[in-house]
Scaffold this active site. Structure first.
Site, short mmCIF file in Angstrom:
data_model
loop_
_atom_site.label_atom_id
_atom_site.label_comp_id
_atom_site.label_asym_id
_atom_site.label_seq_id
_atom_site.Cartn_x
_atom_site.Cartn_y
_atom_site.Cartn_z
N ASN A 191 0.83 -1.21 0.00
CA ASN A 191 0.00 0.00 0.00
C ASN A 191 0.86 1.26 0.00
O ASN A 191 0.40 2.33 0.38
CB ASN A 191 -0.91 0.01 1.23
CG ASN A 191 -1.80 -1.22 1.29
OD1 ASN A 191 -2.42 -1.58 0.29
ND2 ASN A 191 -1.84 -1.88 2.43
N HIS A 228 -13.51 -2.27 7.53
CA HIS A 228 -12.31 -2.93 8.04
C HIS A 228 -12.57 -3.59 9.40
O HIS A 228 -13.35 -3.08 10.22
CB HIS A 228 -11.20 -1.88 8.17
CG HIS A 228 -9.85 -2.45 8.41
ND1 HIS A 228 -9.24 -2.46 9.65
CD2 HIS A 228 -8.98 -3.05 7.57
CE1 HIS A 228 -8.06 -3.01 9.55
NE2 HIS A 228 -7.86 -3.38 8.29
N GLU A 230 -15.85 3.88 4.57
CA GLU A 230 -14.46 4.14 4.18
C GLU A 230 -14.45 4.91 2.87
O GLU A 230 -15.38 4.79 2.06
CB GLU A 230 -13.71 2.81 4.00
CG GLU A 230 -13.69 1.99 5.27
CD GLU A 230 -12.92 0.67 5.12
OE1 GLU A 230 -12.22 0.49 4.10
OE2 GLU A 230 -13.06 -0.18 6.01
N SER A 261 -10.38 -1.26 0.76
CA SER A 261 -9.05 -1.76 0.40
C SER A 261 -9.07 -3.05 -0.38
O SER A 261 -8.11 -3.36 -1.08
CB SER A 261 -8.21 -1.94 1.66
OG SER A 261 -8.80 -2.90 2.49
N ASP A 282 -13.22 6.24 7.49
CA ASP A 282 -11.87 5.71 7.47
C ASP A 282 -11.25 6.06 6.12
O ASP A 282 -11.69 5.57 5.08
CB ASP A 282 -11.92 4.19 7.68
CG ASP A 282 -10.54 3.57 7.76
OD1 ASP A 282 -9.60 4.14 7.17
OD2 ASP A 282 -10.39 2.50 8.37
N LYS A 307 0.39 3.67 4.87
CA LYS A 307 0.09 3.39 3.46
C LYS A 307 0.74 4.48 2.61
O LYS A 307 1.95 4.50 2.51
CB LYS A 307 -1.42 3.23 3.31
CG LYS A 307 -1.92 2.16 4.33
CD LYS A 307 -3.29 1.68 4.10
CE LYS A 307 -3.83 0.89 5.29
NZ LYS A 307 -3.14 -0.37 5.56
#
Ligand SMILES: Cc1ncc(COP(=O)(O)O)c(C=O)c1O
Length: 396
Positions: free
Chosen positions: A59, A145, A191, A195, A220, A251
């Site tokens: 990341n 997450h 988010e 991800s 997030d 990240k």
């Protein structure tokens, strides 16, 4: 002589652990491999005597983790202050670099207060506990997450999950919640860039919905900061309704540690009341110094995120033209959805054989039947990387 309580001994308490491990199918077992960053955007597996692999897995979106400016900042900080902070921020662990980083981030993000945490996992725990308690209802995107879910569990709040990025579903739930309990504390969690999906919600609409129903919004921005939004400031930038923004330095910032950004009131609550903030050793000062240097880079080169997005768009076009399902979303995370675990693992191996590193993501990290190859772009990938990928993937 082996001691009776030595690790590996079969004490009765360990039986459930052993049983759980036995039930794990081979294709679901995780292995640790160790990687050495080498030349630009490559990683060398230290356990296999292999050649460096092009990094399509980490990341480190802007390639800052090995940037000389970050390395110099961390080294200088370490030379003058040592490695660890030695105590909580509220005891004797606060250093000038913590305050500098908090002030610089607050200014950059246009928020009144920023507080640092040793990790994003911990920041998320603190964020949920600040905005929800056992009387609250939390409405969370189905794919948030794990750290946020742990926060909800710790808060004792009731949890409802809405369909991924489906604001109509969220709206119905908010309406129902307000009908049931007009004054109940409501918290919505989402988010900016998911991800494992590569997708983003319609943030202005999400923010407006929360405001209409008097629900706090926790956002997030772990994967968005540095890449999405104006100058990489994230998708929550400029939205005054967002109660808390969570960001990590692990990240795009190329360092480690994390932060929460909020208005003065929520920031003060965290400082006065938050257990995850108070009862932990302060973020290691060299990491804070590196994050500050990363922020300086973001401010000096504000277009890098946009450049990365444009490149990611070209990669999506190329993958689609080659017959692969177009990876969802717009950001630098391009999941190739292949369904079966073994297919994702086979593709990972195929890519490694061709000198590319991308990791198969399997349940329980993603829902059953939706294993994928998670391709990640970084800003410093050499020209020709997409050609190499398409060649290595072969026919869909
Ligand atoms: C969406 C999201 N939030 C939070 C975290 C946790 O951040 P950190 O790695 O700083 O603990 C991660 C990283 O895994 C993440 O992907």
């Amino acid at each position: 002589m082996v001691k009776a309580d030595a690790p590996g001994s079969e004490a009765p308490w360990s039986a459930p652990l052993a049983e759980a491990l036995e039930r794990l199918p081979t294709a679901r077992r995780r292995q640790l491999r160790s990687w050495q960053p080498t030349a630009t955007a490559t990683l060398l597996c230290t356990t296999a005597g292999s050649r460096p692999l092009l990094d399509l897995a980490s990341n480190d979106y802007l390639g800052l983790a090995c940037d000389p400016a970050l390395v110099a900042a961390a080294s200088q900080c370490m030379a003058s202050e040592g490695v660890g902070a030695g105590a909580s921020r509220l005891v004797s662990g606060s250093r000038p670099v913590h305050g500098q980083l908090e002030a610089a981030l607050a200014d950059w993000l246009g928020r009144e207060r920023v507080l640092l945490f040793p990790s994003g996992f911990q920041a998320n725990l603190a964020a949920v506990l600040a905005l929800a308690d056992r009387h609250s209802l939390v409405l969370a995107d189905r794919l948030i997450h794990h750290s946020l879910l742990v926060g909800v569990q710790a808060s004792g709040a009731r949890l409802q999950r809405f369909a991924h990025n489906q604001l109509a579903d969220l709206e119905q739930r908010l309406q129902q919640a307000r009908r049931d309990a007009p004054t109940r504390r409501l918290l919505v969690i989402s988010e900016s860039l998911f991800s494992m999906e590569g997708t983003s919600p319609d943030l202005p609409a999400l923010n407006a919905l929360c405001q209409r129903h008097n629900a706090a919004l926790l956002l997030d921005e772990a994967h968005a900061l540095g890449v999405l939004g104006p100058g990489g400031r994230g998708l929550g930038h400029g939205l005054s309704g967002v109660a808390l923004i969570s960001g990590t330095f692990g990240k795009a910032f190329g360092s480690g540690g994390a932060f929460l950004a909020s208005d003065a009131l929520v920031g003060d609550w965290l400082l006065q009341q938050s257990g995850p903030y108070r009862y932990t050793t302060a973020l290691a000062p060299p990491l804070a110094a590196a994050a500050l240097a990363a922020l300086a880079q973001l401010q000096q080169y504000p277009n890098r995120g946009q450049e990365l997005l444009e490149r990611a768009g070209r990669w999506r076009d190329r993958l689609e033209a080659a017959g692969w399902p177009r990876p969802p979303g717009q950001g630098p995370i391009l999941p190739l959805l292949v369904g079966h675990d073994s297919r994702a693992l086979a593709l990972q191996e195929q890519l490694e054989a061709a000198g590319l590193l991308s990791v198969a993501i399997r349940p329980p990290t993603v829902p059953e039947g939706s294993a994928r190859l998670r391709l990640v772009l970084r800003h410093d990938l050499p020209a020709g990387s997409c050609n190499a990928l398409i060649r290595a993937l072969g026919a869909p």
